[in-house]
Each structure stands twice: as structure tokens, then as C-alpha cells.
Design an enzyme around this catalytic site. Sequence first.
Site, mmCIF file in Angstrom:
data_model
loop_
_atom_site.group_PDB
_atom_site.id
_atom_site.type_symbol
_atom_site.label_atom_id
_atom_site.label_comp_id
_atom_site.label_asym_id
_atom_site.label_seq_id
_atom_site.Cartn_x
_atom_site.Cartn_y
_atom_site.Cartn_z
ATOM 1 N N SER A 1 30.472 95.070 16.987
ATOM 2 C CA SER A 1 29.779 96.290 18.066
ATOM 3 C C SER A 1 29.016 95.380 19.079
ATOM 4 C CB SER A 1 28.771 96.259 16.960
ATOM 5 O OG SER A 1 27.965 95.439 16.969
ATOM 6 N N GLU B 1 27.522 79.494 13.570
ATOM 7 C CA GLU B 1 26.864 80.736 13.667
ATOM 8 C C GLU B 1 26.149 80.214 12.967
ATOM 9 O OE1 GLU B 1 30.719 83.012 14.927
ATOM 10 O OE2 GLU B 1 30.234 83.339 13.299
ATOM 11 N N THR C 1 33.090 82.854 23.508
ATOM 12 C CA THR C 1 32.784 83.811 22.655
ATOM 13 C C THR C 1 31.903 84.108 21.777
ATOM 14 O OG1 THR C 1 34.523 83.055 19.825
ATOM 15 C CG2 THR C 1 35.923 85.132 21.816
ATOM 16 N N LYS D 1 35.835 75.474 21.810
ATOM 17 C CA LYS D 1 35.363 77.099 21.452
ATOM 18 C C LYS D 1 35.234 77.287 20.412
ATOM 19 C CE LYS D 1 36.346 80.509 20.208
ATOM 20 N NZ LYS D 1 36.415 81.156 19.810
ATOM 21 N N ASN E 1 28.287 87.979 12.088
ATOM 22 C CA ASN E 1 28.782 88.647 11.746
ATOM 23 C C ASN E 1 29.855 89.660 10.997
ATOM 24 O OD1 ASN E 1 31.273 85.927 11.906
ATOM 25 N ND2 ASN E 1 29.791 84.905 11.484
ATOM 26 N N THR F 1 41.516 73.962 13.473
ATOM 27 C CA THR F 1 40.393 74.687 13.155
ATOM 28 C C THR F 1 39.726 75.976 14.627
ATOM 29 O OG1 THR F 1 38.583 72.636 13.953
ATOM 30 C CG2 THR F 1 38.678 73.521 11.446
#
Length: 435
Positions: free
Chosen positions: A435, A302, A180, A206, A430, A217
Site C-alpha cells: 500500500s 525490518e 525497497t 539490499k 509487512n 538471501t
Amino acid sequence: MFRLNITRTQIQRRLYSSYEHLSARKQSLISQSGIYPTGFRASGVSALIKKNKNKDIALVVSDLPCSGAAVFTTNKFQAAPVIVSKETLTENRDGLYAVVTNSGCANAVTGTQGIIDAKKMRSIMDELVHHPMSSLTMSTGVIGQNLPMDKIESGIRDGFKHLSAEHDKGWMAAAEAYMTTDTFPKLRSGEFDVNGQKFRMAGIAKGAGMIHPNMATLLGFMVTDAYVKPELLQKALTYAVDRSFNSISIDGDMSTNDTISVLANGASEVRIEREGVEYEAFRDRLTAFAAELAQLVVRDGEGATKFVTLHIKGGETFESAKKAASHISTSMLVKTALYGQDANWGRICASLGHSGIDVDPTKVSVTFVPTDGTKRLSLMVQGEPEKVDEDRASEILKMEDLVIEVDLGLGDKETQFWTCDLTHEYVTINGDYRS
């Protein structure tokens, strides 16, 4: 013995063009070949669930019936695939054939329809493999949206047609379908031995955000051609997860869909049917393998710029050492100091002090351990602050990999926990997630 499935030479000669924009370090983490368990095939296809049309349906299917085990999120808002997979394992722990996964839609907080849809994914696989209650289901993506079942069904049937035992067409394609916000596919495989008998394992994970332990997690699975009795497989997986996927943290948040599963089809000569030396050897190899996958998740955190190993020593118990590690690893002040390359070790002590474990401040030592083999830097020794060379501290904090050692001075138990820094990019990712 574990045989690595990639070499640096292979990495330098052959990189996936889709990932050439990544740093050399991240590119080096992408498997270029594999040693895969006998009797398993995999696939990854696009069912057009994702707006970017990337792969979003992954299948891993065994030719033989498998024993199965899984560990799931403890989030109260458990997603439909978690609920359905629990049901599957309750009714069938030794006749499983597949794991079916979609990305792009989490099928979480979707009410009764979500359960119906997750069971439909399972029933499609039942039809394809000709066995009832055949498959574990997993989903990842946006919460609160129902699955587009017409696309899901078409994708599963297409994926079944494209099952392959090959690295690129099968396993790597499946790993890509899991992604993702991940920036690279997380796939590992290898060959091991138990008492001289060889077996193989492969695994995919992932995750890059909403990562914090309390099982699991993230999404992930491992498969092996060893045979392991279902109750022993569950015991080994729980042990492994506590020391791998439950020992990582990116942002302190926990998903509704977290699942780690393992299937064992017995195609090799290795058979684990009772506790003992062979069971422990398999358990430890599974743990090391799971830890490698879990560390890939942290390396892809991230917006992260650092991979941090927190080594807690001198604990009275494993549980207390781990609790301390978890608390420090999720401290926003610690994580932002790491990003700012600020050797503010007092934040580590402050976090430890309210972690909820017994701490004697006069016995605690904190050390930065460089990963390039150069000299360690003591920050505090048995409660006494050291005169810190700030320039040396800054040199260490500029490294992408860092070990922080905290010695509690209370016993002989220890653990490792893996985390990353917190950056501006994390907020950007995040803030724009839907979007």
C-alpha cells in the site's frame, strides 16, 4: 591489507540529509566516500517505477570484459531475472560487462512475459556496451507484477548516460536505487593486497525482510579489478556466501529473487589463475568483504532493534555448527525474547535440541558476551545452569549489539551467524508492504 573507506570524523561532519531521521548508529553505517575498483562506473536513476519516485534503476558497468560468478536462490519460484542470469553465465563467464538492476517490481511469478522482459533488459545493455550476453539482470520489489518495460528501457538508457566513477554521482546513487524497504543504502569499498599486489573491491547489497539463507538471501553484487579465472571466482564466491550472505537471518523467509554476483575485470596487476596461497588470500578477503555487506542487511532488518552475533563453537563439523546457528537464529521465541530483553536462555537450548544436529546436553554451554568489553555472563556451563544475575542480563540485552556464544563441546569447528530481534514494527511494515 584492507583500508577502511570511512572514518568516524567523516561520518560526524557529513551526513546525507535524506537519512537524518535515522538513528546515529544507522547513519554511521552509510559510506561517505569510497575506494573503487579501476575500470568500473555506476549510476542510479529514477524511471518512475516506484510510487514514491525514488531511484529504481541501477547500473554498474566495466570498461573491460569481466569474469563472472553468481549464487542464486533455491526457491522453486525463481524469478525471471534469476533464470536469465543463469543462462547468461552458462553461455558467458569471461566476457561480462555489467549488472543491471531495477527495484520496485520483482518480475517474479510473471510467466513467459517475465522471461521476455528480463532478456529485454539484457539486450538493451548489449546494445549500449556493444557486446552480446553482456549483463547479469536483477530485480526486486513486489511479486506477481510485470515490469513496466517502457519505463525500464528509458531508465536503463538514462542510467547509462549518467555512469560515473565518483562516490556520490555513481556508486551511492546505484546503492540508493537498490532500496525497497531498506532504510539506508548498503555500499562498501576498499583496497586489499595479495602477495604485495593491490586490488580494489566494491559492493552493494539490499535487503531488510524476506531474509534467510539457502542462497542467497537478497540482492547484492561485488566487483573487483583483480583478474580471477571464472571457475575460481565461482568457487571463491560460493565459499564466501556460505560464510556471509548464507549466515544471516531476519525473518526465516526466502525471496524468489535472491542473487549474489561478482565481476572481476583484471584492471589491476592481481591475477588469480590457479589454486594456492594467492587464491586463498583473495577468497578470504572476498569472504570478509561479503560478511561486512551481509551484516549491514541484518542491521537494517525490518523493525529490528538489535544486531545479534550467534557464535557457535565446539562443532563436530562446520556444517553442523552452521545448521545449529541457523535454527537458533530463526526461532521466533528466541527473537521475541531478545526484543523483550528477556534472558530466557532456555529458548536457545530448546531450539538447539530440535535443530537436527547431534547434541550432548551435558556438554553444551551458553554465554552472553557484551560488545562493550565488560565481563561475560555465563548462563549454562556444560549442561549445568548457572545462578544468573538477572539485572546484569538485562543490562546486556539493552545493548544494540550482542554476542551469544553456544559451545557444543563436541569438536573444534565453529561459525558465526548474524540475526536480529522480531518486533511489532516488522508486522506493521509487512502488513502495509503493497500500500
